[in-house]
Design a protein around this motif. Structure first.
Motif, PDB file in Angstrom:
ATOM      1  N   GLY A   1      38.326   1.270  -9.456  1.00 23.89           N
ATOM      2  CA  GLY A   1      36.998   1.828  -9.674  1.00 23.89           C
ATOM      3  C   GLY A   1      36.006   0.797 -10.157  1.00 23.89           C
ATOM      4  N   ALA A   2      36.429  -0.042 -11.096  1.00 21.74           N
ATOM      5  CA  ALA A   2      35.528  -1.056 -11.649  1.00 21.74           C
ATOM      6  C   ALA A   2      35.114  -2.078 -10.599  1.00 21.74           C
ATOM      7  CB  ALA A   2      36.203  -1.754 -12.830  1.00 21.74           C
ATOM      8  N   GLU A   3      36.054  -2.501  -9.763  1.00 20.95           N
ATOM      9  CA  GLU A   3      35.734  -3.515  -8.757  1.00 20.95           C
ATOM     10  C   GLU A   3      34.872  -2.935  -7.632  1.00 20.95           C
ATOM     11  OE1 GLU A   3      35.691  -7.377  -7.062  1.00 20.95           O
ATOM     12  OE2 GLU A   3      35.943  -6.535  -9.080  1.00 20.95           O
ATOM     13  N   VAL A   4      35.132  -1.701  -7.245  1.00 17.82           N
ATOM     14  CA  VAL A   4      34.266  -1.066  -6.239  1.00 17.82           C
ATOM     15  C   VAL A   4      32.852  -0.924  -6.777  1.00 17.82           C
ATOM     16  CG1 VAL A   4      33.842   1.029  -4.915  1.00 17.82           C
ATOM     17  CG2 VAL A   4      36.164   0.134  -5.084  1.00 17.82           C
ATOM     18  N   ARG A   5      32.724  -0.507  -8.034  1.00 20.80           N
ATOM     19  CA  ARG A   5      31.394  -0.368  -8.640  1.00 20.80           C
ATOM     20  C   ARG A   5      30.681  -1.723  -8.689  1.00 20.80           C
ATOM     21  NH1 ARG A   5      29.435   3.904  -8.368  1.00 20.80           N
ATOM     22  NH2 ARG A   5      27.930   2.387  -7.729  1.00 20.80           N
ATOM     23  N   ARG A   6      31.443  -2.783  -8.975  1.00 22.00           N
ATOM     24  CA  ARG A   6      30.828  -4.108  -9.063  1.00 22.00           C
ATOM     25  C   ARG A   6      30.332  -4.580  -7.709  1.00 22.00           C
ATOM     26  NH1 ARG A   6      31.708  -9.485  -8.524  1.00 22.00           N
ATOM     27  NH2 ARG A   6      33.742  -9.216  -7.513  1.00 22.00           N
ATOM     28  N   ARG A   7      31.127  -4.317  -6.680  1.00 21.82           N
ATOM     29  CA  ARG A   7      30.776  -4.818  -5.356  1.00 21.82           C
ATOM     30  C   ARG A   7      29.798  -3.919  -4.616  1.00 21.82           C
ATOM     31  NH1 ARG A   7      35.422  -8.249  -2.343  1.00 21.82           N
ATOM     32  NH2 ARG A   7      36.630  -8.941  -4.154  1.00 21.82           N
ATOM     33  N   ALA A   8      29.746  -2.664  -4.974  1.00 22.64           N
ATOM     34  CA  ALA A   8      28.852  -1.713  -4.304  1.00 22.64           C
ATOM     35  C   ALA A   8      28.013  -0.991  -5.351  1.00 22.64           C
ATOM     36  CB  ALA A   8      29.663  -0.727  -3.471  1.00 22.64           C
ATOM     37  N   PRO A   9      27.130  -1.723  -6.032  1.00 18.26           N
ATOM     38  CA  PRO A   9      26.432  -1.154  -7.193  1.00 18.26           C
ATOM     39  C   PRO A   9      25.495  -0.004  -6.860  1.00 18.26           C
ATOM     40  CG  PRO A   9      25.520  -3.293  -6.600  1.00 18.26           C
ATOM     41  CD  PRO A   9      26.768  -3.123  -5.792  1.00 18.26           C
TER      42      PRO A   9
END
Length: 253
Positions: free
Chosen positions: A140-148
Motif C-alpha cells: 500500500g505504501a509503495e503504490v501510494r508513493r508511486r501513484a500519488p
C-alpha cells in the motif's frame, strides 16, 4: 482516458476464464473477463492489467515472476485508479485447500509428498500470517508513493468456503477450518493495511459470504481437477468476477 493499473494474484487474474487477455503471458492466467477488465469497460478506463497467477506481495514489490518485472513497475504516476488483490499466496491459502483435497496417499509419494505436507503445515501457515500484514502495508505504501494522485483500492478475496457446519466435500473439515481462519485474518490484515497507508478497501469477502463455492449461487469454484476452458478450481468464476466489478464500480461511483 483515465489510466487504471490492476495488481494482484490469480484471484484478480482469473485463470481458466476465457477468453484470455490479449498479449497476456500464458502462465499468468489473465482473463479478458476478470474484474479489472470489466471495471475498465464499464468506466471507460485505459487498463494496464499486470495481475499474475501465483503472485505474492514480493512479486508486486520487487521480484520478477516468470520473466515479467515486478508488478509495481507498471505504475508511472499518471494513474487515476489502482486495484490490489494480493496476499493469499504469501500465506498458502488456496495451496492448503488443494493439498487437503488430494488423496492421503499422495503425501507419501517421494516426488510430491514433501510439498503437499508443507502446504498442510498449520504452524507454517500461522508463521506466514504473522508477517503478511507488514507485506500488505508495504504494498500500500509503495503504490501510494508511486501513484500519488490515484485512488488505491485493496480488493480482498471472494469467500471460497461455506460457514462452519456446512460440509465442503471432498475437503476435510479440519483443513477448511484452518482455511476459514486464514481467510478471515487475511481480510482483516488487508483492511488494516489499507487504513494504514491512505488506501481504501472493497470487501469482496464480506459481500460473497452467501455465494461461496458450495452455495446455490456460487461466485467461486469448488475443489476438483482443472478443466480447460473453465475457471480454475477454488477461484472466481465469471459471475464472481462480475460481482467484484460491481462492488468496485459501486465504490467508485
Amino acid at each position: 482516458m483515465s489510466r487504471y493499473v490492476a495488481l494482484g494474484s490469480s484471484m484478480a487474474a482469473g485463470p481458466g476464464l476465457r477468453p484470455r487477455a490479449a498479449n497476456a503471458p500464458r502462465l499468468s492466467g489473465r482473463s479478458a473477463i476478470n474484474y479489472p477488465h470489466v471495471v475498465a469497460e464499464r468506466l471507460s478506463y485505459d487498463l494496464v492489467d499486470v495481475t499474475f497467477s501465483g503472485a505474492t506481495t514480493a512479486h508486486v514489490l520487487s521480484e520478477r515472476q516468470r520473466g515479467t518485472p515486478p508488478q509495481i513497475d507498471a505504475l508511472d504516476g499518471s494513474e487515476t485508479l489502482v486495484t490490489v488483490t494480493i496476499g493469499g499466496n504469501d500465506v498458502g491459502y488456496v495451496p492448503l485447500l488443494v493439498a487437503a483435497g488430494l488423496p492421503r496417499w499422495v503425501r507419501s509419494v517421494p516426488v510430491v509428498g514433501p510439498t503437499v505436507r508443507s502446504r498442510l503445515d498449520v504452524a507454517a501457515r500461522d508463521d506466514a500470517l504473522a508477517v503478511v500484514g507488514d507485506s500488505l502495508t508495504a504494498v500500500g505504501a509503495e503504490v501510494r508513493r508511486r501513484a500519488p494522485a490515484a485512488r488505491v483500492l485493496f480488493v480482498d478475496y471472494l469467500t471460497l468456503l461455506p460457514p462452519k457446519g456446512i460440509r465442503a466435500n471432498p475437503l476435510p473439515e479440519d483443513a477448511c477450518e484452518t482455511a476459514r481462519r486464514i481467510a478471515a485474518t487475511l481480510a482483516r490484515l488487508t483492511a488494516d493495511a489499507a487504513a494504514a497507508t491512505g488506501c481504501e478497501v472493497v470487501s469482496a469477502a464480506a459481500a460473497s459470504r452467501e455465494h461461496h463455492a458450495w452455495s446455490p449461487d456460487p461466485w467461486t469454484t469448488r475443489f476438483g481437477l482443472p478443466v480447460p476452458g473453465r475457471a480454475a478450481p477454488l477461484h472466481p468464476n465469471a459471475a464472481g468476477m462480475r460481482a467484484v466489478a460491481d462492488l468496485v464500480v459501486a465504490w467508485l461511483t
